[in-house]
Design a protein around this motif. Structure first.
Motif, PDB file in Angstrom:
ATOM      1  N   PRO A   1       0.820  -1.211   0.000  1.00  0.00           N
ATOM      2  CA  PRO A   1       0.000   0.000   0.000  1.00  0.00           C
ATOM      3  C   PRO A   1       0.856   1.263   0.000  1.00  0.00           C
ATOM      4  CG  PRO A   1       0.058  -0.963   2.188  1.00  0.00           C
ATOM      5  CD  PRO A   1       0.757  -1.930   1.289  1.00  0.00           C
ATOM      6  N   VAL A   2       0.309   2.327  -0.526  1.00  0.00           N
ATOM      7  CA  VAL A   2       0.948   3.645  -0.503  1.00  0.00           C
ATOM      8  C   VAL A   2       0.281   4.466   0.590  1.00  0.00           C
ATOM      9  CG1 VAL A   2       1.392   5.772  -1.780  1.00  0.00           C
ATOM     10  CG2 VAL A   2       1.571   3.563  -2.936  1.00  0.00           C
ATOM     11  N   VAL A   3       1.087   4.968   1.523  1.00  0.00           N
ATOM     12  CA  VAL A   3       0.543   5.727   2.644  1.00  0.00           C
ATOM     13  C   VAL A   3       1.099   7.138   2.625  1.00  0.00           C
ATOM     14  CG1 VAL A   3       0.343   3.630   4.040  1.00  0.00           C
ATOM     15  CG2 VAL A   3       2.382   5.061   4.253  1.00  0.00           C
ATOM     16  N   GLU A   4       0.384   8.019   3.287  1.00  0.00           N
ATOM     17  CA  GLU A   4       0.830   9.410   3.401  1.00  0.00           C
ATOM     18  C   GLU A   4       1.598   9.575   4.700  1.00  0.00           C
ATOM     19  OE1 GLU A   4      -1.271  13.264   1.855  1.00  0.00           O
ATOM     20  OE2 GLU A   4      -2.042  12.793   3.847  1.00  0.00           O
TER      21      GLU A   4
ATOM     22  N   LYS B   1       5.782  23.361   4.814  1.00  0.00           N
ATOM     23  CA  LYS B   1       5.080  22.285   5.499  1.00  0.00           C
ATOM     24  C   LYS B   1       4.340  21.452   4.454  1.00  0.00           C
ATOM     25  CE  LYS B   1       6.149  23.591   9.709  1.00  0.00           C
ATOM     26  NZ  LYS B   1       7.011  22.777  10.582  1.00  0.00           N
ATOM     27  N   TYR B   2       4.618  20.174   4.428  1.00  0.00           N
ATOM     28  CA  TYR B   2       4.048  19.351   3.379  1.00  0.00           C
ATOM     29  C   TYR B   2       4.039  17.888   3.804  1.00  0.00           C
ATOM     30  CZ  TYR B   2       8.997  18.521   2.571  1.00  0.00           C
ATOM     31  OH  TYR B   2      10.320  18.201   2.742  1.00  0.00           O
ATOM     32  N   THR B   3       3.345  17.059   3.055  1.00  0.00           N
ATOM     33  CA  THR B   3       3.331  15.613   3.279  1.00  0.00           C
ATOM     34  C   THR B   3       3.772  14.918   1.999  1.00  0.00           C
ATOM     35  OG1 THR B   3       1.016  15.439   2.631  1.00  0.00           O
ATOM     36  CG2 THR B   3       1.478  15.747   4.983  1.00  0.00           C
ATOM     37  N   LEU B   4       4.341  13.728   2.166  1.00  0.00           N
ATOM     38  CA  LEU B   4       4.786  12.933   1.033  1.00  0.00           C
ATOM     39  C   LEU B   4       4.187  11.538   1.128  1.00  0.00           C
ATOM     40  CD1 LEU B   4       8.562  13.930   1.043  1.00  0.00           C
ATOM     41  CD2 LEU B   4       6.815  14.736  -0.545  1.00  0.00           C
ATOM     42  N   LYS B   5       4.214  10.830   0.008  1.00  0.00           N
ATOM     43  CA  LYS B   5       3.680   9.476  -0.023  1.00  0.00           C
ATOM     44  C   LYS B   5       4.811   8.460  -0.051  1.00  0.00           C
ATOM     45  CE  LYS B   5      -0.703  10.710  -2.204  1.00  0.00           C
ATOM     46  NZ  LYS B   5      -1.614  10.501  -3.353  1.00  0.00           N
ATOM     47  N   TYR B   6       4.555   7.303   0.577  1.00  0.00           N
ATOM     48  CA  TYR B   6       5.557   6.260   0.697  1.00  0.00           C
ATOM     49  C   TYR B   6       4.918   4.896   0.439  1.00  0.00           C
ATOM     50  CZ  TYR B   6       7.973   9.961   3.293  1.00  0.00           C
ATOM     51  OH  TYR B   6       8.548  11.149   3.677  1.00  0.00           O
ATOM     52  N   LYS B   7       5.671   4.013  -0.185  1.00  0.00           N
ATOM     53  CA  LYS B   7       5.205   2.652  -0.416  1.00  0.00           C
ATOM     54  C   LYS B   7       5.657   1.766   0.732  1.00  0.00           C
ATOM     55  CE  LYS B   7       5.111  -0.979  -3.933  1.00  0.00           C
ATOM     56  NZ  LYS B   7       5.628  -1.404  -5.259  1.00  0.00           N
TER      57      LYS B   7
ATOM     58  N   PHE C   1       9.318   6.928  -4.179  1.00  0.00           N
ATOM     59  CA  PHE C   1      10.677   6.481  -3.873  1.00  0.00           C
ATOM     60  C   PHE C   1      11.479   7.609  -3.246  1.00  0.00           C
ATOM     61  CE2 PHE C   1      15.142   5.536  -4.624  1.00  0.00           C
ATOM     62  CZ  PHE C   1      15.210   4.263  -4.056  1.00  0.00           C
ATOM     63  N   ASP C   2      11.708   7.471  -1.977  1.00  0.00           N
ATOM     64  CA  ASP C   2      12.470   8.427  -1.184  1.00  0.00           C
ATOM     65  C   ASP C   2      13.755   7.732  -0.763  1.00  0.00           C
ATOM     66  OD1 ASP C   2      13.373   9.683   1.404  1.00  0.00           O
ATOM     67  OD2 ASP C   2      11.720  11.029   0.950  1.00  0.00           O
ATOM     68  N   ILE C   3      14.903   8.284  -1.124  1.00  0.00           N
ATOM     69  CA  ILE C   3      16.187   7.625  -0.861  1.00  0.00           C
ATOM     70  C   ILE C   3      16.375   7.382   0.628  1.00  0.00           C
ATOM     71  CG2 ILE C   3      18.690   7.826  -1.083  1.00  0.00           C
ATOM     72  CD1 ILE C   3      18.236   9.555  -3.555  1.00  0.00           C
ATOM     73  N   LYS C   4      16.070   8.383   1.442  1.00  0.00           N
ATOM     74  CA  LYS C   4      16.255   8.239   2.890  1.00  0.00           C
ATOM     75  C   LYS C   4      15.329   7.169   3.453  1.00  0.00           C
ATOM     76  CE  LYS C   4      14.947  11.646   5.608  1.00  0.00           C
ATOM     77  NZ  LYS C   4      14.951  12.892   6.423  1.00  0.00           N
ATOM     78  N   TYR C   5      14.077   7.179   3.034  1.00  0.00           N
ATOM     79  CA  TYR C   5      13.106   6.199   3.523  1.00  0.00           C
ATOM     80  C   TYR C   5      13.488   4.795   3.084  1.00  0.00           C
ATOM     81  CZ  TYR C   5       8.702   3.597   3.678  1.00  0.00           C
ATOM     82  OH  TYR C   5       7.737   2.636   3.885  1.00  0.00           O
ATOM     83  N   PHE C   6      13.947   4.634   1.856  1.00  0.00           N
ATOM     84  CA  PHE C   6      14.362   3.325   1.355  1.00  0.00           C
ATOM     85  C   PHE C   6      15.507   2.757   2.188  1.00  0.00           C
ATOM     86  CE2 PHE C   6      17.434   1.011  -1.327  1.00  0.00           C
ATOM     87  CZ  PHE C   6      16.660  -0.086  -1.685  1.00  0.00           C
TER      88      PHE C   6
ATOM     89  N   ASN D   1       5.044  -2.623  11.627  1.00  0.00           N
ATOM     90  CA  ASN D   1       4.641  -1.252  11.949  1.00  0.00           C
ATOM     91  C   ASN D   1       5.452  -0.250  11.129  1.00  0.00           C
ATOM     92  OD1 ASN D   1       2.824  -1.666  14.521  1.00  0.00           O
ATOM     93  ND2 ASN D   1       4.617  -2.958  14.840  1.00  0.00           N
ATOM     94  N   GLU D   2       5.712  -0.589   9.871  1.00  0.00           N
ATOM     95  CA  GLU D   2       6.595   0.223   9.028  1.00  0.00           C
ATOM     96  C   GLU D   2       6.155   1.675   8.933  1.00  0.00           C
ATOM     97  OE1 GLU D   2       8.280   0.367   4.417  1.00  0.00           O
ATOM     98  OE2 GLU D   2       7.101  -1.339   5.102  1.00  0.00           O
ATOM     99  N   ALA D   3       4.858   1.908   8.821  1.00  0.00           N
ATOM    100  CA  ALA D   3       4.378   3.280   8.657  1.00  0.00           C
ATOM    101  C   ALA D   3       4.728   4.157   9.847  1.00  0.00           C
ATOM    102  CB  ALA D   3       2.868   3.285   8.434  1.00  0.00           C
ATOM    103  N   ALA D   4       4.993   3.533  11.013  1.00  0.00           N
ATOM    104  CA  ALA D   4       5.322   4.318  12.204  1.00  0.00           C
ATOM    105  C   ALA D   4       6.645   5.058  12.057  1.00  0.00           C
ATOM    106  CB  ALA D   4       5.369   3.413  13.435  1.00  0.00           C
ATOM    107  N   VAL D   5       7.536   4.554  11.191  1.00  0.00           N
ATOM    108  CA  VAL D   5       8.835   5.211  11.018  1.00  0.00           C
ATOM    109  C   VAL D   5       8.663   6.591  10.382  1.00  0.00           C
ATOM    110  CG1 VAL D   5       9.424   4.422   8.689  1.00  0.00           C
ATOM    111  CG2 VAL D   5      11.231   4.743  10.360  1.00  0.00           C
TER     112      VAL D   5
END
Length: 473
Positions: free
Chosen positions: A115-118, A136-142, A240-245, A294-298
């Motif tokens: 899933p893709v989460v905000e 101030k903004y939000t990004l999406k992550y897989k 695809f966020d390098i830091k998040y990956f 609990n990946e989204a918690a990061v």
């Protein structure tokens, strides 16, 4: 014939000037230089000071040999010329395996469904207007790290059935080469994101930099990181966020793979797996699986929302985490320990208490943030309202200490070292280091909250007196 219309003029690219009065962390530029030099050397040092055939220091101090006797007993085992030392640790096979591992994870990120989460609202300076507010903004992550780990587990099982443990012995015999390979990737990634942060994005605008990541001091900005969320697209729909990956996949999965390789080494030597090795594998694998569950918690952690991505995080996730956190398994592969029943109960008790505190405290905070005080699961929880509109819990787990989850996290770290026994302090490097890290993280968070809440934070601290450990600290 009408003339061809001129293309729309692009907005002139203007780079944000350095912060006029930078607020340094980690002792500023000297601290950044120290991390740049010391972090890789510590990783190598932990290998050379505890390895099969050379012994592991039995104590910090010995009456005959002094500090860390294994060093003074065999000084020729420790090269002085750093360049020749690096060349001596270079292992092309190890580099190819490590690079293939990173490439495999990269492909899995896009191929494995999830899933893709905000993410949480983050903020930086400058940059493209991903939302109405530039800062101030939000990004999406897989979210698919757990499914990736399940795929890797299936591959491991298939390999064990068809070829046995032999292929995994590579991780033990080429470990020093894997350290060097990870450092090559660390420096490569850090250099890339540093240069990348100066280039305009796909809209011709400057990148969004971390607050405090644009001091103008090259070494400090390189180590702490300039860009907040390095991505290949400025679109808010890109994932695809390098830091998040790198935050979850290479370090945590690499840690578990190395542990498994060391367990295979012990099995090849002893013909069995000791209960201490089994405990380390079980606890640490459970920790990683729980993190992925609990990946989204990061996405709400300081690493993602606040810190820039530079050498410090790259080294911590590509080298420090897998190479140093696997120390207990590597130690037990060389020096097996069979735990007594009492020893087993102590280890299991510390692990369960730590996990209960860690997970229930984080769960309580998460449900309070999601559903508020009126939700049934939050019935009875007390809180105080701040002038900023935020609500701070003052009962339950968060009424006992302001960072009680850190205490549970540290207890689990201790439980991972206890199976190694007390013959040497080396396997306890992780809980010692982790205690320092958590205290420093707590101090950073305290400073951040004090700026955000002002006098309300002082009032909160009067109600919840203890920082991490109730009645102690």
């Amino acid at each position: 014939m009408s003339p061809r219309p001129s293309p729309p003029a692009k907005r002139a690219f203007k780079r944000t000037p350095p912060n006029p009065k930078p607020e340094y962390e980690f002792l500023g530029p000297p601290g950044a230089v120290g991390m740049f030099i010391a972090l890789p050397l510590i990783t190598y040092g932990l290998y050379f000071n505890c390895r099969e055939g050379f012994g592991c220091p039995p104590a910090f101090w010995d009456s005959k040999d002094g500090f860390w006797p294994s060093i003074s007993a065999n000084p020729t085992a420790y090269p002085v010329d750093l360049f020749n030392f690096f060349l001596s640790t270079w292992d092309m096979a190890a580099f190819q395996v490590y690079s293939a591992f990173i490439l495999f994870l990269f492909v899995c990120y896009f191929v494995v469904p999830g899933p893709v989460v905000e993410g949480a609202v983050v903020g930086g300076v400058g940059g493209s207007p991903l939302t109405k507010d530039r800062s101030k903004y939000t990004l999406k992550y897989k979210v698919n790290s757990l499914r990736t780990l399940m795929l890797i587990a299936a591959i491991i099982i298939a390999t064990l059935v068809t070829k046995g443990v032999k292929p995994f012995l590579f991780l033990h015999t080429h470990f020093i080469g894997l350290i060097t390979a990870s450092l090559v990737w660390t420096f490569s990634v850090a250099i890339f994101v540093y240069i990348w942060s100066f280039l305009p994005d796909s809209n011709g605008q400057e990148k969004i930099l971390a607050i405090g990541g644009n001091t103008g001091n090259m070494i400090y900005d390189f180590v702490l990181g300039r860009e907040l969320n390095p991505r290949f697209s400025a679109s808010p729909d890109s994932t695809f966020d390098i830091k998040y990956f790198i935050e979850l996949r290479p370090g945590l999965i690499g840690w578990i793979l190395l542990n498994f390789g060391f367990a295979c080494q012990q099995y090849s030597e002893l013909g069995r797996i000791t209960n201490s090795m089994a405990a380390v594998l079980l606890f640490e694998t459970f920790y990683v699986v729980d993190s992925f569950w609990n990946e989204a918690a990061v996405l709400t952690t300081m690493d993602i929302t606040t810190d820039g991505f530079g050498f410090m995080l790259a080294n911590g996730l590509l080298t420090w985490l897998p190479m140093n956190y696997s120390l207990q398994a590597r130690y037990l592969a060389a020096y097996p320990v069979d735990m007594s029943i009492l020893h087993c109960f102590i280890v299991l008790g510390v692990q369960c208490i730590g996990y209960h505190i860690f997970r229930s405290a984080n769960g309580q905070k998460d449900t309070f943030r999601r559903y508020g005080a009126e939700a049934p699961q939050n019935k009875g929880l007390k809180y105080m309202e701040t002038a900023s509109g935020s609500k701070l819990l003052i009962s339950g787990w968060w009424g006992t200490a302001r960072h009680i989850n850190y205490f549970g996290d540290w207890l689990m770290a201790l439980a991972w070292s206890l199976p190694c026994g007390l013959a040497t302090p080396i396997p306890y490097f992780y809980p010692i280091y982790f205690a320092v890290l958590l205290i420093h993280r707590e101090l950073r968070d305290e400073e951040k909250c004090r700026k955000k809440y002002g006098k309300d934070w002082d009032k909160y601290c009067e109600i919840v007196r203890w920082r991490i450990i109730p009645y102690i600290y």
